[in-house]
Scaffold this motif. Structure first.
Motif, PDB file in Angstrom:
ATOM      1  N   ALA A  37       0.803  -1.224   0.000  1.00  0.00           N
ATOM      2  CA  ALA A  37       0.000   0.000   0.000  1.00  0.00           C
ATOM      3  C   ALA A  37       0.837   1.276   0.000  1.00  0.00           C
ATOM      4  N   ASP A  38       1.999   1.265   0.624  1.00  0.00           N
ATOM      5  CA  ASP A  38       2.720   2.517   0.830  1.00  0.00           C
ATOM      6  C   ASP A  38       3.908   2.727  -0.110  1.00  0.00           C
ATOM      7  N   VAL A  39       3.871   2.065  -1.270  1.00  0.00           N
ATOM      8  CA  VAL A  39       4.925   2.317  -2.252  1.00  0.00           C
ATOM      9  C   VAL A  39       4.701   3.676  -2.906  1.00  0.00           C
ATOM     10  N   ASP A  40       5.739   4.165  -3.574  1.00  0.00           N
ATOM     11  CA  ASP A  40       5.674   5.453  -4.265  1.00  0.00           C
ATOM     12  C   ASP A  40       5.471   5.301  -5.765  1.00  0.00           C
ATOM     13  N   VAL A  41       5.970   4.173  -6.315  1.00  0.00           N
ATOM     14  CA  VAL A  41       5.908   3.938  -7.759  1.00  0.00           C
ATOM     15  C   VAL A  41       5.527   2.488  -8.016  1.00  0.00           C
ATOM     16  N   VAL A  42       4.650   2.285  -8.985  1.00  0.00           N
ATOM     17  CA  VAL A  42       4.326   0.945  -9.462  1.00  0.00           C
ATOM     18  C   VAL A  42       4.822   0.820 -10.897  1.00  0.00           C
ATOM     19  N   LEU A  43       5.599  -0.224 -11.176  1.00  0.00           N
ATOM     20  CA  LEU A  43       5.995  -0.571 -12.542  1.00  0.00           C
ATOM     21  C   LEU A  43       5.141  -1.765 -12.947  1.00  0.00           C
ATOM     22  N   ASP A  44       4.225  -1.540 -13.874  1.00  0.00           N
ATOM     23  CA  ASP A  44       3.186  -2.519 -14.189  1.00  0.00           C
ATOM     24  C   ASP A  44       3.442  -3.159 -15.554  1.00  0.00           C
ATOM     25  N   TYR A  45       3.775  -4.449 -15.527  1.00  0.00           N
ATOM     26  CA  TYR A  45       3.992  -5.205 -16.758  1.00  0.00           C
ATOM     27  C   TYR A  45       2.796  -6.086 -17.114  1.00  0.00           C
ATOM     28  N   VAL A  46       1.730  -6.070 -16.319  1.00  0.00           N
ATOM     29  CA  VAL A  46       0.622  -7.001 -16.548  1.00  0.00           C
ATOM     30  C   VAL A  46      -0.648  -6.319 -17.041  1.00  0.00           C
ATOM     31  N   TRP A  47      -1.026  -5.180 -16.432  1.00  0.00           N
ATOM     32  CA  TRP A  47      -2.248  -4.447 -16.750  1.00  0.00           C
ATOM     33  C   TRP A  47      -3.453  -5.399 -16.640  1.00  0.00           C
ATOM     34  N   GLY A  48      -4.522  -5.135 -17.361  1.00  0.00           N
ATOM     35  CA  GLY A  48      -5.685  -6.013 -17.317  1.00  0.00           C
ATOM     36  C   GLY A  48      -6.349  -6.048 -15.949  1.00  0.00           C
ATOM     37  N   GLU A  49      -7.113  -7.106 -15.711  1.00  0.00           N
ATOM     38  CA  GLU A  49      -7.869  -7.247 -14.468  1.00  0.00           C
ATOM     39  C   GLU A  49      -6.981  -7.321 -13.231  1.00  0.00           C
ATOM     40  N   PRO A  50      -5.827  -8.023 -13.264  1.00  0.00           N
ATOM     41  CA  PRO A  50      -4.999  -8.075 -12.055  1.00  0.00           C
ATOM     42  C   PRO A  50      -4.569  -6.693 -11.566  1.00  0.00           C
ATOM     43  N   ALA A  51      -4.181  -5.838 -12.505  1.00  0.00           N
ATOM     44  CA  ALA A  51      -3.751  -4.497 -12.111  1.00  0.00           C
ATOM     45  C   ALA A  51      -4.919  -3.697 -11.539  1.00  0.00           C
ATOM     46  N   ALA A  52      -6.046  -3.729 -12.254  1.00  0.00           N
ATOM     47  CA  ALA A  52      -7.202  -2.950 -11.809  1.00  0.00           C
ATOM     48  C   ALA A  52      -7.700  -3.409 -10.439  1.00  0.00           C
ATOM     49  N   SER A  53      -7.653  -4.704 -10.193  1.00  0.00           N
ATOM     50  CA  SER A  53      -8.173  -5.221  -8.929  1.00  0.00           C
ATOM     51  C   SER A  53      -7.282  -4.859  -7.746  1.00  0.00           C
ATOM     52  N   MET A  54      -6.021  -4.511  -8.001  1.00  0.00           N
ATOM     53  CA  MET A  54      -5.104  -4.161  -6.923  1.00  0.00           C
ATOM     54  C   MET A  54      -5.199  -2.685  -6.532  1.00  0.00           C
ATOM     55  N   MET A  55      -5.680  -1.848  -7.446  1.00  0.00           N
ATOM     56  CA  MET A  55      -5.582  -0.403  -7.222  1.00  0.00           C
ATOM     57  C   MET A  55      -6.322   0.060  -5.979  1.00  0.00           C
ATOM     58  N   LEU A  56      -7.609  -0.222  -5.901  1.00  0.00           N
ATOM     59  CA  LEU A  56      -8.405   0.301  -4.789  1.00  0.00           C
ATOM     60  C   LEU A  56      -7.964  -0.258  -3.432  1.00  0.00           C
ATOM     61  N   PRO A  57      -7.718  -1.564  -3.298  1.00  0.00           N
ATOM     62  CA  PRO A  57      -7.222  -2.059  -2.007  1.00  0.00           C
ATOM     63  C   PRO A  57      -5.915  -1.396  -1.575  1.00  0.00           C
ATOM     64  N   MET A  58      -5.018  -1.162  -2.538  1.00  0.00           N
ATOM     65  CA  MET A  58      -3.766  -0.483  -2.204  1.00  0.00           C
ATOM     66  C   MET A  58      -4.020   0.925  -1.699  1.00  0.00           C
ATOM     67  N   LEU A  59      -4.840   1.669  -2.448  1.00  0.00           N
ATOM     68  CA  LEU A  59      -5.075   3.070  -2.116  1.00  0.00           C
ATOM     69  C   LEU A  59      -5.808   3.220  -0.785  1.00  0.00           C
ATOM     70  N   GLN A  60      -6.764   2.356  -0.534  1.00  0.00           N
ATOM     71  CA  GLN A  60      -7.529   2.444   0.709  1.00  0.00           C
ATOM     72  C   GLN A  60      -6.690   2.082   1.927  1.00  0.00           C
ATOM     73  N   ALA A  61      -5.633   1.288   1.701  1.00  0.00           N
ATOM     74  CA  ALA A  61      -4.785   0.870   2.814  1.00  0.00           C
ATOM     75  C   ALA A  61      -3.596   1.798   3.046  1.00  0.00           C
ATOM     76  N   ARG A  62      -3.444   2.834   2.240  1.00  0.00           N
ATOM     77  CA  ARG A  62      -2.298   3.734   2.393  1.00  0.00           C
ATOM     78  C   ARG A  62      -2.396   4.509   3.709  1.00  0.00           C
ATOM     79  N   ARG A  63      -1.278   4.612   4.391  1.00  0.00           N
ATOM     80  CA  ARG A  63      -1.259   5.360   5.647  1.00  0.00           C
ATOM     81  C   ARG A  63      -1.470   6.849   5.395  1.00  0.00           C
ATOM     82  N   ASP A  64      -0.982   7.335   4.268  1.00  0.00           N
ATOM     83  CA  ASP A  64      -1.139   8.744   3.920  1.00  0.00           C
ATOM     84  C   ASP A  64      -1.614   8.832   2.474  1.00  0.00           C
TER      85      ASP A  64
END
Length: 308
Positions: free
Chosen positions: A192-219
């Motif tokens: 959740a608290d990374v600064d940069v994502v390097l995405d080689y997959v895109w598609g459903e796996p990438a989209a499904s990760m976005m909201l859980p990551m963002l909602q779990a960010r400390r800041d």
């Protein structure tokens, strides 16, 4: 000369005789091909499925490689959407889209490494203002480009690199390359608290990760830059609208067009030095160009490099 020829979008390259290439103007030179990587870009351009491809057939595939110029110097060269590519004994290059290599450079290693290594090197140096100490998540870290991205991020001074993929057993081996943590796609909150994502997959796996990551960010006000590089899991992704509003979050791309040819070429000398010095682990397997048909659809963890 001998070359590999593709006659249509679904055709397998055929090895055979081909007329000698000819330089058309003063900005071109005929060169001897020493090694050319068989990678996703080459296949996509050859089938006409890549967004930068003209779809013109017949063609000799091969988007980049190591060549010897008329003066005897080694060069790494990248081609535009040419019909006479690198899968030949000789081809035509524009020297302005090439760099000189050290005389002791290994043509096979350079040909194997430059395209996949360039993807993360360009993304971190040209598509975002990456700072030493920032944290990086790599989606699709078990592929050739993803494995190299781990090492490139560490060379850029990343304080933490998280490697993500589908297969936990394949992920386990990535800690030896510098990954500080490995996760599967269903463990987004752990990155959740990374600064940069390097995405080689895109598609459903990438989209499904976005909201859980963002909602779990400390800041949530801390910037997160998601750099789309490859699309191995799908050309489109159902990005949730809330992801774009839930945090300081931006999605950008990195590739041909979003980065100028001048900027692409500018990063190559440093990458070539890193490869030559052994700072990046490169898995390469040289295969004779005459075996291009068998190599075209081969499944291997090594980068196949065709050698005329």
């Amino acid at each position: 000369m001998h070359a590999a020829l593709v006659t249509g979008p679904d055709a397998v390259p055929v090895y055979g005789e081909h007329p000698e290439p000819v330089a058309q103007n003063a900005d071109e030179m005929v060169v001897e091909v020493l090694a050319a990587g068989l990678h996703h870009l080459t296949r996509a351009k050859a089938t006409g499925s890549h967004y930068s491809s003209s779809g013109t057939f017949p063609l000799i595939p091969g988007a980049d490689g190591v060549v010897r110029d008329p003066s005897g110097r080694l060069r790494y060269a990248a081609l535009e959407d040419a019909t006479v590519g690198m899968f030949a004994e000789r081809t035509v290059i524009d020297p302005r889209r090439s760099i000189l290599l050290p005389d002791d450079a290994d043509p096979v290693l350079i040909a194997a490494a430059m395209n996949p290594g360039m993807s993360s090197w360009v993304a971190l140096s040209r598509r975002t203002a990456f700072q030493e100490g920032q944290r990086v998540l790599i989606l699709g870290a078990t592929g050739n480009a993803g494995r190299m991205a781990i090492q490139v991020a560490k060379l850029f001074g990343a304080s933490q690199v998280i490697a993500a993929g589908r297969d936990a057993s394949r992920l386990a081996g990535l800690t030896s390359l510098g990954a500080d943590r490995t996760i599967t796609f269903d463990q987004a909150e752990q990155a959740a608290d990374v600064d940069v994502v390097l995405d080689y997959v895109w598609g459903e796996p990438a989209a499904s990760m976005m909201l859980p990551m963002l909602q779990a960010r400390r800041d949530r006000s801390a910037p997160l830059t998601w750099i789309e590089i490859g699309s191995m899991a799908g050309r489109t992704a159902p990005v949730p609208a809330a992801a774009l509003r839930a945090a300081q979050f931006q999605i950008i791309g990195s590739g041909i067009g979003s980065v100028s040819a001048r900027d692409l070429i500018a990063v190559l000398p440093d990458l070539a030095v890193a490869v030559t010095k052994g700072l990046i682990d490169v898995r390469a397997r040289a295969v004779p160009l005459a075996q291009v048909a068998q190599a075209w659809s081969a499944t291997t963890s090594e980068r196949i490099v065709l050698v005329p």
